[in-house]
Design an enzyme around this catalytic site. Structure first.
Site, mmCIF file in Angstrom:
data_model
loop_
_atom_site.group_PDB
_atom_site.id
_atom_site.type_symbol
_atom_site.label_atom_id
_atom_site.label_comp_id
_atom_site.label_asym_id
_atom_site.label_seq_id
_atom_site.Cartn_x
_atom_site.Cartn_y
_atom_site.Cartn_z
ATOM 1 N N ASP A 191 0.838 -1.200 0.000
ATOM 2 C CA ASP A 191 0.000 0.000 0.000
ATOM 3 C C ASP A 191 0.873 1.250 0.000
ATOM 4 O O ASP A 191 2.004 1.223 -0.486
ATOM 5 C CB ASP A 191 -0.929 -0.039 1.233
ATOM 6 C CG ASP A 191 -2.278 0.607 0.959
ATOM 7 O OD1 ASP A 191 -2.323 1.824 0.788
ATOM 8 O OD2 ASP A 191 -3.284 -0.117 0.918
ATOM 9 N N HIS A 231 -3.645 6.018 3.644
ATOM 10 C CA HIS A 231 -4.398 4.853 3.208
ATOM 11 C C HIS A 231 -3.878 3.545 3.795
ATOM 12 O O HIS A 231 -4.627 2.737 4.344
ATOM 13 C CB HIS A 231 -4.343 4.815 1.684
ATOM 14 C CG HIS A 231 -5.234 3.820 1.027
ATOM 15 N ND1 HIS A 231 -4.826 2.554 0.686
ATOM 16 C CD2 HIS A 231 -6.511 3.919 0.612
ATOM 17 C CE1 HIS A 231 -5.812 1.915 0.095
ATOM 18 N NE2 HIS A 231 -6.844 2.717 0.025
ATOM 19 N N ASN A 244 -5.703 -4.118 22.571
ATOM 20 C CA ASN A 244 -4.945 -3.607 23.706
ATOM 21 C C ASN A 244 -5.707 -2.598 24.554
ATOM 22 O O ASN A 244 -5.123 -1.893 25.386
ATOM 23 C CB ASN A 244 -3.646 -2.965 23.207
ATOM 24 C CG ASN A 244 -3.899 -1.859 22.184
ATOM 25 O OD1 ASN A 244 -5.052 -1.526 21.883
ATOM 26 N ND2 ASN A 244 -2.845 -1.286 21.646
ATOM 27 N N VAL A 375 -6.166 -14.423 -7.383
ATOM 28 C CA VAL A 375 -6.377 -13.296 -6.468
ATOM 29 C C VAL A 375 -7.834 -13.270 -6.014
ATOM 30 O O VAL A 375 -8.748 -13.448 -6.822
ATOM 31 C CB VAL A 375 -6.000 -11.964 -7.155
ATOM 32 C CG1 VAL A 375 -6.307 -10.778 -6.243
ATOM 33 C CG2 VAL A 375 -4.523 -11.973 -7.548
ATOM 34 N N SER A 427 -11.283 -0.430 -0.865
ATOM 35 C CA SER A 427 -10.006 -0.464 -0.150
ATOM 36 C C SER A 427 -10.193 -0.840 1.305
ATOM 37 O O SER A 427 -9.287 -1.380 1.936
ATOM 38 C CB SER A 427 -9.320 0.906 -0.199
ATOM 39 O OG SER A 427 -8.663 1.118 -1.407
#
Length: 612
Positions: A191, A231, A244, A375, A427
């Protein structure tokens, strides 16, 4: 412009960011750049050093690489038989070029040249199978001495983890009760880079296997992997933000994240040589999964009848095949143009690194990497599961669907500098699937990429076409959702628990101005702790709900905020919230606490309930 798939509404899956900063958050709308097409960091100059020839697929520094950049430099893929690059590297120089990087295992050379006849000349060389320009703009001078991305100062957060709509929609919150993923599973974020210092990413960040692949050659200097946008950091948080107590939780918060920055600075474009470098790196470094929320710039669709684009298809295809052969599954965003990938007709957004033109295309032209064999192609859903308005689609192209956000219901995740914010796009959908794939790999360490890919479809929840004539296919597999919506709980071998015990308080409690009131429910007969997905039904009748703060108070006094002065002038809160109360003993007195923080508007708690 980018090729990120989160922000763009076009065929790529880039995320473009229209950012509105507010208290450390950024709202980014999906727009048509290269993201989704995006997507999505040694001190010696990259061109002068080798990443080592001992790793078969790794790019070797080219002895013929020029010492300095020249105006008019363009990049090319020179493709030979695998293992055959050495026989033609000498010809690169004689034809007016220089070798920038070599991937001998897949037969790919990244060459640079200022000669307008370089590609045509190289095509006449024996042993050369294809040659293609990878861009219609010059290679930046930065390629020869790349600047390191900024290391942003970090802001501490007061945000505490909560069950967000995207995680409950894919049942990730329930999956965490089974497993949060294995630290032995590496997920590569290909990315714009990742902020490895972020408080929610640092615990799971794997610097040893991170690098920059901008310009097509691995740069392993510390920090080269960092974000040149926002992004990639957002994508990384969705995959594996740490569990956490701070900020957000990723789909697979127990796995490791590696950043392979393939976006170039300034343009944030993802050229073919960068993607090739990223896939080879993924294969050589043992990534079980990679996330690809971008399309390969500058062409939204690459057509095999164009010599340049045919070389791009072949080079990236070989790199993906190499990575898969090494055990890595690639997950990619479908794109944000609301485009039918099964019925291609025109492309008006390419080339995006110079001047786009409108061209006629056919289904032979493909969006890469998302349409390459092997993919996993991911479509986006909004809050509630409908196809996101911008998401590309296509019967036989889409494999699965996942939350990408739509309109005001964005996906909330990490941003550089310790910040958090919303983005919409395929995305954002793709990393949800990458996270589920990582959970599958964690639960099934021996699974191959093909088995993980198959399991993504098997565990998905069928979603039939809506009343939309564009959606073709069956209830079990169609163009909007593929094989359905991914299900993290099924992915880790869990099952949806039967309906739990139900407790309700129907007694009205008045909520005056500037006052805090409580309504109790006594829970008994439930064994052990409350569930990780405790359902809290709230029915508060009150004008101007922006005045209200609503909390669930556990028997030990722990407070879980359900509503905190949002909604402005809207009336009434009638909603079911999901709370991770797994640390609380179930039996005892639970309370709904409502605090009115302003004058002029009042109301009442009409009813509320708990489902264990």
């Amino acid at each position: 412009m980018f090729s990120l798939i989160s922000g763009r509404t076009a065929g790529r899956s880039r995320t473009s960011a229209t950012a509105v900063a507010a208290l450390g958050t950024i709202m980014a709308l999906a727009t048509p750049a290269g993201l989704a097409h995006a997507a999505t960091s040694d001190t010696a100059p990259v061109a002068a050093r080798s990443t080592g020839a001992s790793t078969a697929g790794t790019a070797k520094a080219a002895p013929a690489a020029p010492a300095a950049w020249a105006a008019g430099t363009r990049a090319y893929l020179v493709i030979t038989a695998p293992g055959g690059t050495a026989a033609v590297t000498g010809a690169v120089a004689t034809k007016g070029g220089s070798v920038f990087a070599t991937y001998d295992a897949i037969g790919v050379i990244v060459a640079h040249s200022t000669s307008a006849t370089f590609a045509a000349s190289m095509r006449t060389v024996g042993g050369v199978q294809q040659v293609g320009a990878t861009r219609t703009s010059d290679v930046p001078a930065d390629a020869y001495n790349p600047a390191l991305p900024a290391n942003p100062s970090q802001s501490a957060t007061t945000l505490t983890e909560s069950n967000r709509w995207d995680m409950t929609q894919i049942k990730a919150d329930q999956a965490w009760a089974v497993t949060t993923g294995s630290a032995s599973v590496k997920v590569g974020v290909l990315d714009t880079g990742v902020d490895d210092q972020h408080q929610d990413i640092a615990p799971n960040f794997n610097a040893a296997d991170s690098a920059s692949c901008a310009y097509g050659k691995a740069d392993t200097r510390a920090g080269a992997w960092r974000d040149v946008d926002t992004h990639g950091t957002h994508v990384a948080g969705t995959i594996a933000a740490a569990k956490n107590g701070k900020g957000v939780i990723g789909v697979a918060p127990g796995v490791k994240i590696s950043s392979v920055r393939i976006a170039e600075p300034n343009s944030t474009l993802f050229f073919a040589e960068n993607t090739i470098c990223g896939f080879v790196w993924a294969g050589d470094h043992g990534f079980k999964v990679t996330n690809n929320s971008y399309y390969t710039d500058p062409w939204q669709f690459n057509c095999p009848d164009n010599l340049d684009q045919a070389a791009i298809i072949e080079g990236v295809r070989r790199a993906q095949e190499y990575a898969e052969g090494k055990g890595s599954l690639q997950v990619a965003a479908a794109g944000n143009s609301n485009y039918d990938l099964a019925n291609k007709t025109t492309d008006s957004e390419s080339p995006n690194d110079s001047t786009p033109v409108t061209r006629t295309i056919t289904n032979a032209c493909i969006d890469i990497p998302t349409e390459l064999p092997g993919v996993v192609t991911v479509a986006a859903q909004g809050n509630g599961g409908a196809k996101a308005s911008y998401s590309n689609f296509g019967n036989g192209v889409i494999d699965v669907a996942a939350p990408g956000g739509d309109g005001s219901s964005g996906v909330y995740s990490t941003l550089p500098g310790g910040k958090y914010g919303n983005m919409n796009g395929t995305s954002m959908a793709s990393p949800h699937v990458a996270g589920v794939a990582a959970l599958i790999a964690s639960a099934n360490p021996s699974f191959t990429p093909a088995q993980i890919r198959d399991q993504l479809g098997v565990q998905a929840t069928d979603r039939a076409c809506p009343s939309d004539t564009r959606c073709k296919g069956t209830a079990t597999k169609n163009g909007f959702f593929g094989e359905g919506s991914v299900d993290a709980l099924k992915a880790v071998g869990g099952s949806t628990p039967p309906p739990g015990k139900y407790f309700e308080n129907l007694t009205d409690v008045t909520v005056p101005d500037n006052t805090t009131v409580e309504s109790p429910i006594t829970v008994s007969g439930v064994t052990g702790n409350a569930p990780a997905a405790l359902k809290v039904g709230v029915d508060v009748k009150h004008t101007y709900i922006g005045d209200l703060k609503v909390d669930l108070v556990a028997p030990d006094g722990s407070v879980y905020t359900l509503h905190n002065r949002t909604g402005g002038s809207a009336d009434n809160i009638v909603q079911t919230y999901t709370v991770n109360a797994s640390s609380e003993v179930a039996n005892g007195v639970w309370k709904l606490r409502v605090n009115d923080n302003a004058s002029q508007d009042s109301g009442k708690i009409d009813a509320w309930n708990l489902t264990f």
